[in-house]
Write a protein that holds these residues in place. Structure first.
Motif, PDB file in Angstrom:
ATOM      1  N   TRP A 117       0.796  -1.221   0.000  1.00 13.41           N
ATOM      2  CA  TRP A 117       0.000   0.000   0.000  1.00 13.41           C
ATOM      3  C   TRP A 117       0.829   1.272   0.000  1.00 13.41           C
ATOM      4  O   TRP A 117       0.382   2.296  -0.522  1.00 13.41           O
ATOM      5  N   LEU A 118       2.017   1.268   0.580  1.00 13.29           N
ATOM      6  CA  LEU A 118       2.863   2.473   0.517  1.00 13.29           C
ATOM      7  C   LEU A 118       3.247   2.836  -0.921  1.00 13.29           C
ATOM      8  O   LEU A 118       3.147   4.013  -1.294  1.00 13.29           O
ATOM      9  N   PRO A 119       3.658   1.877  -1.746  1.00  9.78           N
ATOM     10  CA  PRO A 119       3.955   2.246  -3.134  1.00  9.78           C
ATOM     11  C   PRO A 119       2.721   2.778  -3.874  1.00  9.78           C
ATOM     12  O   PRO A 119       2.829   3.707  -4.672  1.00  9.78           O
ATOM     13  N   TYR A 120       1.572   2.193  -3.586  1.00  7.81           N
ATOM     14  CA  TYR A 120       0.348   2.610  -4.268  1.00  7.81           C
ATOM     15  C   TYR A 120      -0.126   3.980  -3.787  1.00  7.81           C
ATOM     16  O   TYR A 120      -0.395   4.879  -4.592  1.00  7.81           O
ATOM     17  N   LEU A 121      -0.223   4.171  -2.483  1.00  6.81           N
ATOM     18  CA  LEU A 121      -0.800   5.401  -1.942  1.00  6.81           C
ATOM     19  C   LEU A 121       0.199   6.562  -1.844  1.00  6.81           C
ATOM     20  O   LEU A 121      -0.169   7.719  -2.058  1.00  6.81           O
ATOM     21  N   ALA A 122       1.454   6.246  -1.505  1.00  7.10           N
ATOM     22  CA  ALA A 122       2.423   7.306  -1.253  1.00  7.10           C
ATOM     23  C   ALA A 122       3.592   7.324  -2.232  1.00  7.10           C
ATOM     24  O   ALA A 122       4.434   8.218  -2.170  1.00  7.10           O
ATOM     25  N   GLY A 123       3.687   6.316  -3.084  1.00 10.99           N
ATOM     26  CA  GLY A 123       4.803   6.257  -4.019  1.00 10.99           C
ATOM     27  C   GLY A 123       6.122   5.905  -3.361  1.00 10.99           C
ATOM     28  O   GLY A 123       7.188   6.160  -3.898  1.00 10.99           O
TER      29      GLY A 123
END
Length: 186
Positions: A117-123
């Motif tokens: 989720w960090l790559p998806y939501l925050a890059g």
């Protein structure tokens, strides 16, 4: 221990057998099974979706045998440990292993959520995302997950969690909740 008659079983004309069963309220074994079931179901789901081609849910054909073996060899024992700790807690009638199991479940959930989720939501990509594959998370994702079922909308060119991992994260959250509930009720 009470024994009750369950009924009469007719096996053959003229032959009757009485079937007896033990009648007890939920057994300790059943209570333990209720508590270790969610973590073990999660491990089974993880192993199955890592090793068995269930396309388009997953894309195991894009992963190398080495990648699949390492993923299961590293993650399955860690994911199984909370169930073992719950068994220890039940056997010793103590809360410490149960809370350790719950804490470990929480760390597993947080690790999975951070990875996906960090790559998806925050890059932002976590350091362990590619686990020595020599690829970036975006490259690994494009090779192994991009052709699977994805229900989330795009955010730029960021890798999106696929349905397989959304199910896994839900199972992990449920296992953590059950384990915390067990630990707090010992």
């Amino acid at each position: 221990m009470a024994v009750r008659l369950r009924g009469i079983l007719r096996t053959h004309p003229g032959v009757t057998a009485v079937v007896a069963t033990k009648s007890v309220s939920p057994t300790v074994a059943q209570q333990i099974a209720d508590r270790i079931g969610p973590p073990l179901l999660t491990v089974a789901y993880f192993a199955m979706t890592t090793l068995v081609d269930l396309a388009p849910l997953n894309n195991v054909t894009a992963a190398t045998r080495r990648e699949k073996t390492i993923e299961v060899a590293v993650n399955a024992p860690v994911m199984t440990l909370p169930a073992v700790l719950v068994l220890v807690a039940a056997t010793l009638h103590t809360v410490v292993p149960a809370y350790a199991a719950a804490g470990l479940e929480l760390l597993i959930v947080l690790g999975g959520l951070a990875l996906w989720w960090l790559p998806y939501l925050a890059g932002v990509t976590v350091p362990w995302a590619t686990a020595g594959t020599g690829e970036t998370w975006a490259q690994l994702h494009a090779r192994t997950y991009a052709r699977t079922i994805v229900v989330l909308p795009r955010i730029g060119n960021r890798p999106r969690p696929n349905l397989e991992h959304m199910i896994l994260h839900s199972l992990l959250l449920a296992a953590a909740a059950v384990t915390f509930a067990y630990a707090s009720n010992i």
